[in-house]
Design a protein around this motif. Structure first.
Motif, PDB file in Angstrom:
ATOM      1  N   ASP A  93       0.915  -1.210  -0.021  1.00 30.02           N
ATOM      2  CA  ASP A  93       0.080   0.034  -0.068  1.00 30.02           C
ATOM      3  C   ASP A  93       0.950   1.212   0.173  1.00 30.02           C
ATOM      4  OD1 ASP A  93      -2.484  -1.175  -0.199  1.00 30.02           O
ATOM      5  OD2 ASP A  93      -2.674  -1.094   2.157  1.00 30.02           O
ATOM      6  N   LEU A  94       1.830   1.143   0.947  1.00 30.15           N
ATOM      7  CA  LEU A  94       2.759   2.282   0.966  1.00 30.15           C
ATOM      8  C   LEU A  94       3.479   2.641  -0.554  1.00 30.15           C
ATOM      9  CD1 LEU A  94       4.735   1.963   4.257  1.00 30.15           C
ATOM     10  CD2 LEU A  94       3.048   3.795   3.657  1.00 30.15           C
ATOM     11  N   GLN A  95       3.899   1.435  -1.286  1.00 28.92           N
ATOM     12  CA  GLN A  95       4.307   1.793  -2.444  1.00 28.92           C
ATOM     13  C   GLN A  95       3.652   2.271  -3.454  1.00 28.92           C
ATOM     14  OE1 GLN A  95       6.022  -2.104  -3.608  1.00 28.92           O
ATOM     15  NE2 GLN A  95       7.965  -1.582  -2.408  1.00 28.92           N
ATOM     16  N   ASN A  96       2.393   1.727  -3.497  1.00 28.78           N
ATOM     17  CA  ASN A  96       1.146   2.138  -4.499  1.00 28.78           C
ATOM     18  C   ASN A  96       0.854   3.609  -4.233  1.00 28.78           C
ATOM     19  OD1 ASN A  96       1.075  -0.256  -5.669  1.00 28.78           O
ATOM     20  ND2 ASN A  96      -0.441  -1.034  -4.381  1.00 28.78           N
ATOM     21  N   ARG A  97       0.778   3.933  -2.844  1.00 31.96           N
ATOM     22  CA  ARG A  97       0.412   5.381  -2.644  1.00 31.96           C
ATOM     23  C   ARG A  97       1.687   6.505  -3.105  1.00 31.96           C
ATOM     24  NH1 ARG A  97      -2.999   2.388  -1.217  1.00 31.96           N
ATOM     25  NH2 ARG A  97      -4.845   2.673  -0.051  1.00 31.96           N
ATOM     26  N   LEU A  98       2.783   5.937  -2.998  1.00 35.30           N
ATOM     27  CA  LEU A  98       3.753   6.860  -3.497  1.00 35.30           C
ATOM     28  C   LEU A  98       3.906   6.945  -4.880  1.00 35.30           C
ATOM     29  CD1 LEU A  98       6.718   5.327  -1.148  1.00 35.30           C
ATOM     30  CD2 LEU A  98       5.990   7.606  -1.111  1.00 35.30           C
ATOM     31  N   LEU A  99       3.631   5.598  -5.590  1.00 37.13           N
ATOM     32  CA  LEU A  99       3.589   5.921  -7.077  1.00 37.13           C
ATOM     33  C   LEU A  99       2.367   6.588  -7.654  1.00 37.13           C
ATOM     34  CD1 LEU A  99       4.572   2.112  -7.680  1.00 37.13           C
ATOM     35  CD2 LEU A  99       5.944   4.020  -8.139  1.00 37.13           C
ATOM     36  N   ASN A 100       1.471   6.412  -6.873  1.00 33.66           N
ATOM     37  CA  ASN A 100       0.073   7.314  -7.224  1.00 33.66           C
ATOM     38  C   ASN A 100       0.257   8.668  -7.183  1.00 33.66           C
ATOM     39  OD1 ASN A 100      -1.531   5.152  -8.160  1.00 33.66           O
ATOM     40  ND2 ASN A 100      -2.273   4.785  -6.006  1.00 33.66           N
ATOM     41  N   ASN A 101       1.235   9.085  -6.357  1.00 36.46           N
ATOM     42  CA  ASN A 101       1.618  10.601  -6.058  1.00 36.46           C
ATOM     43  C   ASN A 101       2.945  10.874  -6.889  1.00 36.46           C
ATOM     44  OD1 ASN A 101      -0.070  11.872  -4.126  1.00 36.46           O
ATOM     45  ND2 ASN A 101       0.019   9.723  -3.314  1.00 36.46           N
ATOM     46  N   GLU A 102       3.286  10.022  -7.747  1.00 40.30           N
ATOM     47  CA  GLU A 102       4.463  10.181  -8.573  1.00 40.30           C
ATOM     48  C   GLU A 102       5.687  10.436  -7.653  1.00 40.30           C
ATOM     49  OE1 GLU A 102       3.371  13.213 -11.387  1.00 40.30           O
ATOM     50  OE2 GLU A 102       1.846  11.765 -12.700  1.00 40.30           O
TER      51      GLU A 102
END
Length: 139
Positions: A93-102
């Motif tokens: 989830d942390l990785q996905n949130r980071l990527l979603n925020n570029e």
């Protein structure tokens, strides 16, 4: 022998490590759960991951060391469900949130400990097609 951490203790440990999350957590619980409902740890961790990445975006990182200590504790001392939730749930989830925020996922590398860094890299390798997922054994 150490006592394993069960899923009922996970959010308590996170709240101890990240007291700034308490208000949002209380509002989240009130909105999403009724008395007696079983809490869904994966969903709870996803909510925390969103909050945590927002802290990073606003450069509010004072709680990061203690949160990453808890993540390491969950991965090393959690029961099987907690270990899976900490890796496939929270870290992913942390990785996905980071990527979603570029935001590049390596921004958290400095905070990751031995076991959490292994899983962080394993998840990156999984997304890059370099490995298959198997959470039951250490990456």
């Amino acid at each position: 022998m150490k006592k394993e951490i069960s899923k009922s203790k996970v959010m308590e440990l996170i709240l101890q490590a990240c007291p700034s999350y308490k208000k949002q957590w209380d509002e989240y619980v009130q909105k999403n759960y009724k008395n007696g409902d079983e809490q869904l740890l994966y969903i709870d961790l996803a909510n925390f991951a969103t909050y945590f990445v927002d802290l990073y975006k606003h450069n509010k990182i004072s709680e990061f060391p203690s949160v990453f200590d808890v993540i390491e504790l969950l991965l090393t001392n959690g029961d099987d469900f907690v270990k899976e939730a900490a890796s496939i749930g929270l870290l992913e989830d942390l990785q996905n949130r980071l990527l979603n925020n570029e935001i590049n996922t390596n921004v958290f590398n400095q905070y990751l400990k031995q076991e959490s860094l292994k899983w962080w890299n394993h998840l990156n390798d999984l997304w890059d097609g370099k490995t298959n997922l198997c959470w039951r054994s250490s990456p």
